[in-house]
Write an enzyme that holds these catalytic residues in place. Structure first.
Site, short mmCIF file in Angstrom:
data_model
loop_
_atom_site.label_atom_id
_atom_site.label_comp_id
_atom_site.label_asym_id
_atom_site.label_seq_id
_atom_site.Cartn_x
_atom_site.Cartn_y
_atom_site.Cartn_z
CB SER A 325 0.93 5.22 3.12
OG SER A 325 2.16 5.90 3.10
CB THR A 326 4.11 2.43 0.81
OG1 THR A 326 4.73 3.29 1.75
CG2 THR A 326 5.13 1.91 -0.17
CG HIS A 352 0.45 8.97 4.20
ND1 HIS A 352 0.73 7.87 4.99
CD2 HIS A 352 -0.51 9.65 4.86
CE1 HIS A 352 -0.03 7.90 6.07
NE2 HIS A 352 -0.80 8.97 6.01
CG MET A 445 6.08 1.70 4.98
SD MET A 445 7.80 2.26 4.95
CE MET A 445 7.65 3.75 3.98
#
Length: 508
Positions: A325-326, A352, A445
């Protein structure tokens, strides 16, 4: 008075409820963040929330962030009660908006005393009518897991705003100025001015626009990364076709995260986007000074099992599944080129990211890899020497059709508030490839991928997690490590080469 008690341990919830009932609170319980949000939507506004840190479904930090983003609960007392009472964890909780932090194990007497200090007991309320309000303290007393009292100074996160629009800079400055724990220490209309300010000021995070005169955001980012390797940079740019490509380029070049500027130009829309999306991401990517270390020199980057046991546990790699993700685009750009060796197994990736980005990301990664990287298509055959990226907005699964494995896309309900979800992909891989599955959980996250890793581990597959120092946000991999599911914990620069060597040995 009502209290919402949130903890995945039923005995702990029972103790908290019993103590709070004695203080005239009517308690409602929840065992995770998702359940807590549902309780909040149906109960009277609580006077107090007690919140555990580590929980399934949605952890305490993510829930706390959501609570604080709601105007209705912005000033609601939230006391975090957790066994994870390291200084870093306490500071993170306070940055996210916790009112206080109590370490487990705690005593009823301690809990009552802390609530009394916060003015949440009947005794305190009676006294408050007779005494003036105490002067606010510049620091907050908290407890470690040894119950020794320590005092932490909560210095604000120092933000440098870089945007060529004076109106945007003004709205950002004013809005962020009103957010507790955040301080705008300077603004710049272009990259050159930003670099000059970085030489003069201590900056914790750079908030960077892409399209600017003199020096644009991409060029500015490259200069920042040459001199300030670990300084968090968050992109705040438009999601037009052109803006999406530029933002993706910035993410691959080392930007930590991004927030899309609202398409509406009115002040209320911009402020809402800042409060609901930008502020949580600023807090998530912030690195306290003691964490700004070179990952290569960190003792946290270590193996949890030997290379020999890794080889023994993973007899064959039939598929590699990746959840990120991040910080993902940069991490993928680092890892995937190493994995494009001859006869490499197929790789399926959930990043994501909105649908506006994933096609551009696949194209960008293709330029870095020897093998084809493509946005996955429904019904596509899973082939070796291919890398498939889940399109934004669609879940990606692997299903068996006869002897052939194929990719399936669908728009089922989000899992862990995500679509695509890492858990969906990991679950399908475990079902088909069993012990021949290799899962990588990278920076990001939340806890998406945790349940999928449990299934992969149960089938005998291997799980590798990125270590904390090299992660932009150690949420997803951190949950996997703390759950005891990671067979190896490696720094970003070691993951690709280690797996590539294993693939090459497998073919001999």
């Amino acid at each position: 008075m009502h209290a919402l008690v949130i903890d995945d341990s039923k005995p702990v919830r029972s103790i908290l409820t019993k103590v709070l009932n004695s203080l005239q609170f009517q308690c409602i319980e929840a065992q995770n963040g998702v359940e807590a949000l549902d309780r909040l939507s149906h109960m009277p506004r609580p006077t107090l929330i007690t919140l555990n840190r580590h929980m399934p479904e949605m952890d305490g930090f993510e829930l706390l962030g959501r609570i604080r983003r709601s105007q209705q609960y912005k000033n609601l007392p939230v006391v975090m009660i957790s066994t994870d009472s390291t200084k870093a964890s306490i500071e993170a909780a306070m940055r996210l908006g916790a009112t206080d932090f109590i370490a487990k194990p705690f005593t009823p007497t301690e809990l009552i005393a802390r609530l009394n200090t916060l003015g949440l007991t009947q005794e305190t309320k009676k006294k408050s009518k007779q005494q003036p309000d105490p002067q606010p303290s510049s620091s907050l007393s908290l407890h470690t897991n040894q119950h020794a009292q320590i005092v932490l100074e909560h210095k604000p996160i120092r933000i440098l705003l870089v945007d060529d629009s004076a109106a945007i800079r003004g709205i950002l400055s004013k809005t962020l100025h009103e957010i507790p724990g955040i301080k705008v220490i300077g603004t710049a209309a272009d990259g050159e001015k930003a670099l000059t300010l970085l030489e003069k000021e201590h900056v914790d995070i750079v908030l960077l626009d892409i399209e600017m005169p003199v020096m644009d955001g991409i060029e500015t980012l490259r200069h920042i990364r040459k001199k300030y390797l670990r300084l968090p940079v968050v992109i705040f740019s438009s999601l037009t076709e052109r803006g999406a490509k530029a933002t993706l380029e910035a993410l691959v070049a080392g930007a930590n995260d991004y927030v899309a500027k609202p398409t509406a130009t009115d002040k209320d829309s911009i402020v809402a986007r800042i409060e609901s999306e930008l502020v949580p991401k600023l807090r998530a990517v912030y690195r306290p000074p003691e964490k700004n270390k070179d990952p290569a020199n960190s003792t946290a980057s270590k193996k949890l099992m030997t290379a020999a046991s890794f080889n023994k546990n993973l007899q064959n790699i039939s598929v590699i599944v990746i959840g990120v993700s991040t910080g993902g685009p940069s991490a993928l750009a680092d890892i995937l080129p190493h994995l494009t060796v001859a006869n490499a197994p197929p790789i399926a990736v959930v990043q994501h990211m909105p649908k506006e980005f994933t096609g551009h990301l696949a194209d960008r990664l293709s330029k870095l890899c020897k093998h084809r990287v493509c946005e996955a298509h429904h019904g596509q055959a899973l082939e070796s020497e291919h890398i498939y990226l889940a399109p934004g907005g669609s879940h990606l699964e692997i299903q068996k059709h006869g002897k052939e494995a194929k990719l399936v896309l669908h728009d089922g309900p989000p899992e862990n508030s995500c679509r695509p979800s890492v858990d969906v992909l990991f679950r399908s891989a475990a079902k088909i490839f069993h012990s021949d599955t290799l899962a990588l959980v990278l920076t990001g996250m939340g806890n998406d991928g945790l349940r999928g890793c449990k299934l992969i581990a149960a089938e005998g597959g291997v799980v590798i997690a990125q270590d904390e120092p090299s992660s932009v946000v150690w949420g997803m991999p951190g949950h996997v490590v703390r759950a005891g599911l990671a067979d190896m914990v490696l720094s970003l620069d070691r993951i690709g080469p280690d797996i590539a060597r294993r693939i090459c040995r497998q073919q001999k």
